[in-house]
Design an enzyme around this catalytic site. Structure first.
Site, mmCIF file in Angstrom:
data_model
loop_
_atom_site.group_PDB
_atom_site.id
_atom_site.type_symbol
_atom_site.label_atom_id
_atom_site.label_comp_id
_atom_site.label_asym_id
_atom_site.label_seq_id
_atom_site.Cartn_x
_atom_site.Cartn_y
_atom_site.Cartn_z
ATOM 1 N NE ARG A 174 -3.824 0.372 0.617
ATOM 2 C CZ ARG A 174 -4.740 0.072 -0.316
ATOM 3 N NH1 ARG A 174 -4.773 0.721 -1.470
ATOM 4 N NH2 ARG A 174 -5.615 -0.894 -0.092
ATOM 5 N NE ARG B 200 -2.989 -4.609 -6.623
ATOM 6 C CZ ARG B 200 -3.762 -3.836 -5.898
ATOM 7 N NH1 ARG B 200 -3.296 -2.717 -5.373
ATOM 8 N NH2 ARG B 200 -5.032 -4.148 -5.685
ATOM 9 C CG HIS C 177 -2.836 2.769 -8.107
ATOM 10 N ND1 HIS C 177 -2.871 3.613 -7.023
ATOM 11 C CD2 HIS C 177 -4.056 2.201 -8.170
ATOM 12 C CE1 HIS C 177 -4.064 3.543 -6.453
ATOM 13 N NE2 HIS C 177 -4.805 2.692 -7.143
ATOM 14 C CD GLU D 80 -4.864 5.507 -9.420
ATOM 15 O OE1 GLU D 80 -5.201 4.528 -10.100
ATOM 16 O OE2 GLU D 80 -5.490 5.889 -8.421
HETATM 17 C C1 BG6 Z 1 -8.070 3.392 -7.294
HETATM 18 C C2 BG6 Z 1 -9.507 2.987 -7.529
HETATM 19 O O1 BG6 Z 1 -7.410 3.496 -8.509
HETATM 20 O O2 BG6 Z 1 -7.456 2.376 -6.493
HETATM 21 C C3 BG6 Z 1 -10.210 2.866 -6.182
HETATM 22 O O3 BG6 Z 1 -10.135 3.949 -8.350
HETATM 23 C C4 BG6 Z 1 -9.454 1.859 -5.301
HETATM 24 O O4 BG6 Z 1 -11.526 2.419 -6.383
HETATM 25 C C5 BG6 Z 1 -8.002 2.281 -5.210
HETATM 26 O O5 BG6 Z 1 -10.042 1.833 -4.016
HETATM 27 C C6 BG6 Z 1 -7.144 1.348 -4.367
HETATM 28 O O6 BG6 Z 1 -7.240 0.036 -4.819
HETATM 29 P P1 BG6 Z 1 -6.626 -1.148 -3.980
HETATM 30 O O7 BG6 Z 1 -7.034 -2.407 -4.690
HETATM 31 O O8 BG6 Z 1 -5.142 -0.969 -3.992
HETATM 32 O O9 BG6 Z 1 -7.203 -1.044 -2.604
#
Ligand code: BG6
Length: 300
Positions: A74, A100, A170, A273
C-alpha cells in the site's frame, strides 16, 4: 526464495545499486546516485521510495502496509496489469490485475553516462499468469532514477494472437495535507465519477479535494501538477501511453475501513494515476509492444 547476495553479485553496482531482504521476505533494490535515492521492491516491481537529493520523499507509503506474498503493497507506485480495477467479468480475480502480486526478475541495472541509474525488471507469462489471463507476454518495468523518476511499463505480446489489456501506474504522492493541495492541469476535462457512476466536466482551474473522490479523467495525456502549500513544493507528473488520468483519495471514513492504512492516512496522500481503462484499453498485435510511462519531478 530470491537471494539478495546472488542478485548483488550479478546486478549490484558499487555505491549505486544494492539488494536487501526485508524481514527475510521481500527483496528490495536500493538505488543511490548524485541525483536521488530510490527503493524498489521486486514483488510487484513496486517503487516504494523516491527522494531527490536535498528534498523530501516524493511518494507516500502506508505505515501499515503489508509486505508479504499474496498481499498488495500500500503506497508507492503499484503496477496494475493486465486490468485496472475489478476484473470485467470475474470478480473472484484480483483487483487491479496480478502483476502487483508477483515477483518480477531483474533484467538489468545500469549506471548511465549522465549519472542517472536505470533498473529494468521483467515479468513473463507463465503457468501461474495463465491461470488469470490466457495470453503470453513479457512486461518490462524500466525505471530511471535521476533528478526525475521515469517509470515505463513496456508490454510485449508474445502470443500468436492480438490481446487487449488495461493497466495503471498507480502512484501515491506524499503531501502535507489533502486540505492544502491543489491539482493543476485537469480543467476542461470530462471524467467518470466512480462513486456516483455519473460523468462530469471539471470547470475549476485547480482541483481541491474535501471529500471522497475517485475520478477517471477521460481521453487525456496532458501533464498534471500537485501544488502543495504545506510542503512548499509542486510535484510534476507527465505521462505517455495512457488516455485516462485517475485521481483517488478515500477520505476519512473509507480510509478507516482499510486494514493496511492508518486511520488518518488519507490526509497525507493523493493518487494521480496513469491508466488504460474503460474505453481506453490497449490492443497489441503479436510481436508488438506498447509503453505506458510517467515522469515525476519536483519544483520547490
Ligand atoms: C483506485 C480505484 O485506482 O485504487 C479505487 O479507483 C481503489 O476504487 C483504489 O479503491 C485502491 O485500490 P486497492 O485495490 O489498492 O485497494
Amino acid at each position: 526464495m530470491i537471494d539478495s547476495d546472488e542478485l548483488d553479485d550479478k546486478f549490484g553496482i558499487e555505491g549505486e545499486v544494492g539488494f536487501m531482504e526485508m524481514d527475510g521476505e521481500l527483496v528490495f533494490i536500493n538505488v543511490s546516485n548524485k541525483y536521488a535515492d530510490a527503493d524498489i521492491c521486486l514483488y510487484g516491481a513496486h517503487v516504494t521510495s523516491f527522494r531527490p537529493v536535498r528534498t523530501m520523499e516524493m511518494l507516500w507509503m502506508s505505515s501499515e502496509s503489508n509486505y508479504e506474498e499474496g498481499k498488495a503493497i500500500r503506497g508507492g507506485i503499484p503496477v496494475c496489469f493486465p486490468w485496472f480495477g475489478p476484473h470485467k467479468t470475474d470478480s473472484s480475480l484480483p483487483q487491479h490485475g496480478f502483476a502487483r502480486l508477483m515477483y518480477w526478475d531483474v533484467l538489468a541495472t545500469k549506471s548511465l553516462p549522465n549519472g542517472e541509474t536505470q533498473v529494468d525488471l521483467i515479468l513473463k507469462s507463465s503457468e501461474e499468469t495463465r491461470k488469470y489471463w490466457p495470453y503470453d507476454f513479457e512486461a518490462v518495468m524500466h525505471l530511471t532514477i535521476g533528478t526525475t523518476l521515469t517509470v515505463t511499463l513496456d508490454v510485449k505480446n508474445t502470443s500468436a494472437e492480438s490481446f487487449e489489456y488495461g493497466c495503471a501506474l498507480h502512484s501515491y504522492f506524499f503531501i502535507s495535507d489533502i486540505a492544502h493541495i491543489g491539482i493543476e492541469g485537469l480543467k476542461g476535462l470530462s471524467y467518470l465519477n466512480q462513486l456516483t457512476g455519473e460523468t462530469g466536466k471539471q470547470d475549476e482551474d485547480v482541483l481541491q479535494i474535501s471529500e471522497p473522490l475517485t475520478r477517471h479523467y477521460q481521453n487525456t495525456e496532458t501533464p498534471v501538477a500537485i501544488a502543495d502549500e504545506g510542503f512548499r513544493r509542486r510535484i510534476t507528473i507527465e505521462k505517455a501511453g495512457s488516455k485516462v488520468t485517475t485521481v483517488w483519495n478515500p477520505a476519512e471514513e473509507a480510509c478507516a475501513g482499510m486494514g493496511d492504512m492508518p486511520d488518518d492516512g488519507f490526509a497525507n496522500f493523493v493518487c494521480v494515476e496513469a491508466t488504460a481503462s474503460f474505453d481506453y484499453m490497449i490492443t497489441v498485435a503479436p510481436g508488438e509492444s506498447f509503453q505506458t510511462s510517467q515522469v515525476f519531478g519536483v519544483e520547490e
